[in-house]
Design a protein around this motif. Structure first.
Motif, mmCIF file in Angstrom:
data_model
loop_
_atom_site.group_PDB
_atom_site.id
_atom_site.type_symbol
_atom_site.label_atom_id
_atom_site.label_comp_id
_atom_site.label_asym_id
_atom_site.label_seq_id
_atom_site.Cartn_x
_atom_site.Cartn_y
_atom_site.Cartn_z
ATOM 1 N N ASP A 21 0.602 -1.187 0.018
ATOM 2 C CA ASP A 21 0.382 0.173 0.390
ATOM 3 C C ASP A 21 1.247 1.439 0.288
ATOM 4 N N THR A 42 -1.986 -3.311 -2.912
ATOM 5 C CA THR A 42 -3.322 -3.843 -3.056
ATOM 6 C C THR A 42 -4.365 -1.900 -2.578
ATOM 7 N N GLU A 43 -3.324 -1.135 -2.362
ATOM 8 C CA GLU A 43 -4.243 0.058 -1.040
ATOM 9 C C GLU A 43 -3.388 0.724 -2.192
ATOM 10 N N THR A 45 -3.536 5.136 -1.747
ATOM 11 C CA THR A 45 -4.388 6.823 -1.489
ATOM 12 C C THR A 45 -3.454 7.800 -2.227
ATOM 13 N N GLU A 65 -7.654 -3.383 -4.927
ATOM 14 C CA GLU A 65 -8.432 -3.897 -4.037
ATOM 15 C C GLU A 65 -9.094 -1.770 -3.356
ATOM 16 N N THR A 66 -8.204 -1.958 -2.836
ATOM 17 C CA THR A 66 -8.931 -0.448 -2.324
ATOM 18 C C THR A 66 -8.187 0.745 -2.573
ATOM 19 N N LEU A 67 -9.327 1.649 -3.499
ATOM 20 C CA LEU A 67 -8.359 3.321 -3.803
ATOM 21 C C LEU A 67 -9.380 4.254 -3.181
ATOM 22 N N THR A 68 -8.216 4.964 -2.142
ATOM 23 C CA THR A 68 -9.479 6.280 -1.556
ATOM 24 C C THR A 68 -8.384 7.535 -2.495
#
Length: 81
Positions: A21, A42-43, A45, A65-68
Motif C-alpha cells: 500500500d 493492494t491499496e 491513497t 482492492e482499495t483506492l481512496t
C-alpha cells in the motif's frame, strides 16, 4: 516510496518488495499515463492535491482492492483497465 515525480506529475511508480500500500505525496497534482503499470499494490491513497488521473494510470493492477481518492479528480480513459 519509489515515485518518479517531475513538475508535480507522478510519472512512474517502481514497485518495492513487500510494499502493498502507498500514499501518493501531497506535492503530486497529476498521476501520469501508465504510472503504475502492473503493480502488485493492494491499496493506494490519492491526496486532495491530485486533480487528474491519466489514461491507463493503473492498468493491469489486478491486486488493487482499495483506492481512496480524497478530492475531486478527472479520470482518464482505461485508467483502471
Amino acid at each position: 516510496m519509489a515515485f518518479q515525480i517531475e513538475e508535480n506529475v507522478l510519472i512512474k511508480y517502481t514497485e518495492e518488495t513487500g510494499v502493498v500500500d502507498v500514499v501518493i505525496p501531497d506535492s503530486v497534482t497529476k498521476i501520469g499515463e501508465n504510472a503504475f503499470g502492473a503493480s502488485g499494490l493492494t491499496e493506494v491513497t490519492i491526496p486532495e492535491s491530485v486533480t487528474v488521473i491519466g489514461d491507463a494510470a493503473f492498468t493491469n493492477c489486478t491486486k488493487l482492492e482499495t483506492l481512496t481518492i480524497k478530492g475531486a479528480v478527472t479520470i482518464g480513459g482505461s485508467a483502471f483497465f
